[in-house]
Design an enzyme around this catalytic site. Structure first.
Site, mmCIF file in Angstrom:
data_model
loop_
_atom_site.group_PDB
_atom_site.id
_atom_site.type_symbol
_atom_site.label_atom_id
_atom_site.label_comp_id
_atom_site.label_asym_id
_atom_site.label_seq_id
_atom_site.Cartn_x
_atom_site.Cartn_y
_atom_site.Cartn_z
ATOM 1 N N GLU A 61 14.898 -2.300 8.612
ATOM 2 C CA GLU A 61 14.776 -2.487 7.054
ATOM 3 C C GLU A 61 16.150 -1.867 6.575
ATOM 4 O O GLU A 61 16.207 -1.409 5.410
ATOM 5 C CB GLU A 61 13.521 -2.345 6.323
ATOM 6 C CG GLU A 61 12.456 -3.095 6.677
ATOM 7 C CD GLU A 61 11.549 -3.343 5.369
ATOM 8 O OE1 GLU A 61 11.883 -2.997 4.321
ATOM 9 O OE2 GLU A 61 10.288 -3.344 5.826
ATOM 10 N N HIS A 337 7.870 4.650 4.092
ATOM 11 C CA HIS A 337 7.421 5.030 5.587
ATOM 12 C C HIS A 337 7.877 6.527 6.270
ATOM 13 O O HIS A 337 9.205 6.685 5.299
ATOM 14 C CB HIS A 337 7.888 4.195 6.594
ATOM 15 C CG HIS A 337 7.267 2.685 6.838
ATOM 16 N ND1 HIS A 337 6.581 2.246 7.972
ATOM 17 C CD2 HIS A 337 7.011 1.794 6.009
ATOM 18 C CE1 HIS A 337 5.987 1.077 7.616
ATOM 19 N NE2 HIS A 337 6.297 0.651 6.477
#
Length: 479
Positions: A61, A337
């Protein structure tokens, strides 16, 4: 004749005796992820300042070239080699950074990867796949590591109701083939990324069974959680509610942690926005945290001088969850995350290293009922998509018929404004119908063909597993 490029390694260069690997989902969605550029810039700072320093970094990402270039600039002294991978309509979001030269690279697209109709989810549009890099760490053929960085399809519903379960399972199957091929070449293999799966799930078992790679976290923490504490699978294990600190240090939780500011409630987020440095104790209960990010590895092999038998060259020294710090000014977590990190060490030929080599896996095949489960889910999905295809093509012909009716109606209506309304409705309806028809004719057809390939491979693996169990020449019903 062009002179071949000289190798950056000299004959007397000493290959590394240890290897530090880091994987992080950066949450760098353009226009959507809050404080995207500020966070990814700080991620670059933290990678550059990490101790121990990473040798190989896999990012997911990281969607924009700008953010990648910023991270590259901040880490160039430590990681002078890197590759930003291009894929799909909006990019694949994958990048690999390395201390050593990348000899070869390619981007392998997943044949099954979401649906264009689910534009609000975006998986199909970003072209998810596997970023592959062949990295040379030294002058000899033994000094090669093959890195596979990926981001599997996200789960939007809980299993077994996840309509994308077949897609994620097929993706796990694809990256497994790539890692198995690299291992058969005798190279060190590292597979890392956001796999969007929990430990011991179907995709996890496929990866560890159909290739020689192992999950580094479960090597060191075999009793760690296999889901969030609130999940039924964890409740059946009868373990007590873990706190946030335990989830990070022992369970390896990288997502939905109580320590991650992006998972806080709105009241806490408002306090952060006002500049208040809100702190969460490590002892707070943490029912939602789970492990979605992984590093898998398979050791390169070498031959023992005394016995001539192959032994593992690399072993796992440690693994940890990292990137838990917060932005120094914004006070938010650097991503939604945390990172997963590991240190691999090059083994000597002593007995203890061979004993802990992890070269051999306990199982070569999944249980037959697991192959049957995969085939059953794939068959049901196949039926679903056939219905979807007929509906979409039927919708096209319905809109075409309606449009023709509106055009005819324009000649008979007494008022021009009614004719205008009919013209607008017919144009909009036909546009939607054409898009739906193209998805039915082109996309779903392509998806069904990819699904047939996946089904054949699973059936073939099932037959081979039966053959090794003594069931030779399975009947057509068994197939």
């Amino acid at each position: 004749m062009t002179k071949p490029a000289e190798s950056p390694f000299m004959a007397d260069d000493v290959p590394p005796s240890s290897l530090r690997v880091l994987s992080l989902n950066c949450w760098g969605l353009k226009y959507i992820a809050k404080y995207r550029h500020e966070r990814l810039s700080e991620i670059g700072n933290q990678i550059a300042a990490a101790e121990p320093a990473p040798d190989i970094v896999g990012l997911q990402e990281c969607w924009t070239q700008q953010d990648y270039n910023d991270i590259r600039e901040k880490t160039r002294r430590l990681l002078p080699y890197g590759k930003f991978y291009h894929s799909g309509i909006f990019g694949g979001g994958l990048a690999i950074l390395s201390r050593w030269p990348i000899e070869e690279s390619n981007m392998v697209r997943y044949p099954l990867n979401g649906r264009p109709a689910a534009f609000y989810r975006g998986d199909w549009f970003v072209g998810k796949g596997v970023a592959c890099a062949r990295i040379r760490m030294g002058p000899t053929r033994r000094d090669i590591v093959e890195v596979f960085c990926t981001h599997l399809h996200a789960p939007y519903e809980t299993e077994p109701h996840d309509s994308y379960l077949v897609h994620r399972t097929a993706q796990a199957w694809e990256i497994t083939k790539l890692m198995r091929g690299a291992a058969e070449r005798g190279h060190l293999v590292i597979g890392l990324g956001d796999f969007n799966m929990v430990p011991l799930s179907l995709a996890h078992r496929i990866i560890e069974t159909h290739s020689p790679v192992r999950d580094v976290w479960r090597i060191l923490h075999p009793e760690s959680s296999i889901g969030a504490a609130r999940d039924k699978v964890e409740q059946l294990r009868g373990v007590p509610m873990p706190n946030a600190g335990f989830n990070v240090t022992t369970n390896g939780a990288t997502c939905d942690s109580a320590l991650n500011t992006w998972r806080w409630d709105s009241a806490h987020k408002k306090r952060l926005t006002k500049g208040e440095n809100v702190q969460v104790a490590l002892t707070v209960p943490d029912p939602n945290a789970k492990r979605l990010d992984y590093i898998f590895f398979s050791s390169g092999s070498r031959h023992d001088a005394a016995t001539g038998t192959p032994t593992a060259e690399w072993t796992v020294k440690e693994a940890n969850v990292g990137m838990t710090m917060r932005h120094p000014k914004l006070l938010c977590s650097l991503s939604d995350h945390f990172s997963v990190e590991t240190t691999l060490i090059r083994s000597t030929a002593d007995a203890s290293a061979i004993e802990n080599s992890y070269m051999a896996l306990p199982e070569k095949w999944l249980p037959i009922e697991v192959y049957d489960e995969i085939l059953d889910k794939a068959a049901k999905y196949h039926v679903r998509e056939h219905i979807q295809r007929r509906l979409r093509i039927g919708h096209f012909f319905y809109q075409l018929t309606l449009t023709i009716a509106c055009w005819i109606g324009v000649w008979w209506v007494p008022h021009t404004y009614i004719a205008f309304i009919l013209s607008v409705l017919s144009s909009l309806g036909l546009s939607v119908g054409v898009i739906d028809g193209l998805m039915g004719l082109l996309f779903v057809g392509s998806e069904l063909r990819a699904l047939k390939e996946f089904q054949w491979e699973v059936k073939n693996a099932r037959e081979r597993a039966l053959a090794e169990q003594g069931v030779v020449n399975p009947t057509e019903d068994e197939r």
